[in-house]
Design an enzyme around this catalytic site. Structure first.
Site, mmCIF file in Angstrom:
data_model
loop_
_atom_site.group_PDB
_atom_site.id
_atom_site.type_symbol
_atom_site.label_atom_id
_atom_site.label_comp_id
_atom_site.label_asym_id
_atom_site.label_seq_id
_atom_site.Cartn_x
_atom_site.Cartn_y
_atom_site.Cartn_z
ATOM 1 N N SER A 104 115.773 -17.054 62.833
ATOM 2 C CA SER A 104 114.593 -17.623 63.481
ATOM 3 C C SER A 104 114.813 -19.101 63.820
ATOM 4 O O SER A 104 115.740 -19.428 64.564
ATOM 5 C CB SER A 104 113.362 -17.415 62.586
ATOM 6 O OG SER A 104 112.173 -17.671 63.285
ATOM 7 N N ASP A 107 109.636 -8.010 68.328
ATOM 8 C CA ASP A 107 109.321 -9.296 67.698
ATOM 9 C C ASP A 107 108.024 -9.862 68.261
ATOM 10 O O ASP A 107 107.845 -9.951 69.472
ATOM 11 C CB ASP A 107 110.473 -10.275 67.946
ATOM 12 C CG ASP A 107 110.524 -11.382 66.915
ATOM 13 O OD1 ASP A 107 109.455 -11.799 66.436
ATOM 14 O OD2 ASP A 107 111.641 -11.831 66.588
ATOM 15 N N HIS A 162 110.164 -9.151 63.271
ATOM 16 C CA HIS A 162 110.952 -10.385 63.255
ATOM 17 C C HIS A 162 112.037 -10.447 62.174
ATOM 18 O O HIS A 162 113.187 -10.771 62.466
ATOM 19 C CB HIS A 162 109.992 -11.559 63.087
ATOM 20 C CG HIS A 162 110.626 -12.902 63.207
ATOM 21 N ND1 HIS A 162 111.257 -13.338 64.359
ATOM 22 C CD2 HIS A 162 110.731 -13.928 62.317
ATOM 23 C CE1 HIS A 162 111.705 -14.567 64.179
ATOM 24 N NE2 HIS A 162 111.403 -14.945 62.953
#
Length: 283
Positions: A114, A228, A258
């Site tokens: 991320s 996501d 995610h």
């Protein structure tokens, strides 16, 4: 729980950050050292399961709480400078090379998730320091910010760069596994703060990484979630579409949320990671 160690590390500016090591048994030479860079608002210990799996495969693993996160110092979500996270990562890379990679004559692999994936990718894109390979997990290459949000971020960055607000991340979007969502919500080391300077770093560097994809020069595994809801998978798709296929291998996991390593069935993700690492750092 694995046999990990935690130790403080003092950065160049005097800030203490927490480092976690998952070493191999005595005298076992690691195939590589994997340095994990965590995401926004979370911390390194959330990657204990990933580290254990890498240990089983013969890799030394290190992770650290980025400043303003986890057990590390610094106001939550605040950066003294837009490139501070890159400077911190450079220190972590240098220390890992000196104390692990040189001692065992093994390569260094960055693994970023991320926001941590964006930090790691930007680190490689800018050639801050050499790394041997890069693994990206749902990197924040496209945050999906609206035009209004972008204008507001730039305004706050100019006039109040240290002002923090909620990052707005919905925990329900991290995984389909209710236990993972509950653990995230109850984790006292997880926070939701983000400053204007940190938001500006994320928003501005994602497009720069995508723009640099055609000239990418480091072996990279890009794994991202097709469903996501926290970052837009289009950013990863755009990167993969123009990156050199000889160096960048991408895999979209359709339907996953995610945190691909924390999904209800992460076995395909681990299989992809292991196969790629087997090619880059043979046992």
């Amino acid at each position: 729980m694995s046999d990990s160690t935690q130790a403080p590390y003092t950065l160049r500016d005097g800030l203490n950050v927490a480092i976690y090591d998952w070493p191999l048994p005595m005298r076992q030479r690691p195939r590589a050292a994997v340095l994990i860079v965590h995401g926004l608002g979370e911390h390194a210990w959330r990657y204990d399961t990933v580290a254990q799996r890498l240990n089983e495969w013969g890799f030394f693993v290190r992770a650290y709480d980025q400043r303003g996160h986890g057990e590390s110092g610094g106001a939550r979500g605040v950066l003294p400078d837009e490139d501070t996270l890159l400077d911190d990562l450079e220190e972590m890379v240098d220390d890992t090379r000196r104390h692990i990679c040189q001692a065992w004559a093994c390569p260094l692999v960055l693994l970023g998730h991320s926001m941590g994936g964006l930090v790691a990718a930007t680190f490689v894109q800018r050639h801050v320091a050499p790394v041997d390979a890069l693994v990206l997990s749902s990197p924040a290459l496209d945050t999906g910010m609206t035009a209004f949000q972008k204008r507001l971020t730039r305004l706050l960055y100019r006039w109040a760069p240290d002002l923090t607000v909620s990052n707005g991340l919905d925990a329900n979007g991290i995984s389909h596994d209710p236990a993972q969502v509950a653990a995230y919500r109850s984790d006292k080391l997880v926070h939701d703060r983000i400053s204007a300077r940190l938001a500006q770093f994320i928003d501005s560097n994602g497009p720069r990484v995508v723009a640099a994809a055609p000239t990418w020069a480091v072996p990279t595994l890009l794994m991202y979630a097709g469903a996501d809801r926290l970052v837009r998978p289009e950013g990863s798709r755009a990167f993969a579409a123009v990156a050199p296929s000889a160096l960048v291998h991408s895999r979209c996991f359709d339907g996953l949320f995610h945190e691909i390593f924390n999904e209800t069935d992460p076995s395909p993700v681990y299989a992809e990671l292991r196969a790629w690492l087997d090619d880059r750092a043979p046992a």
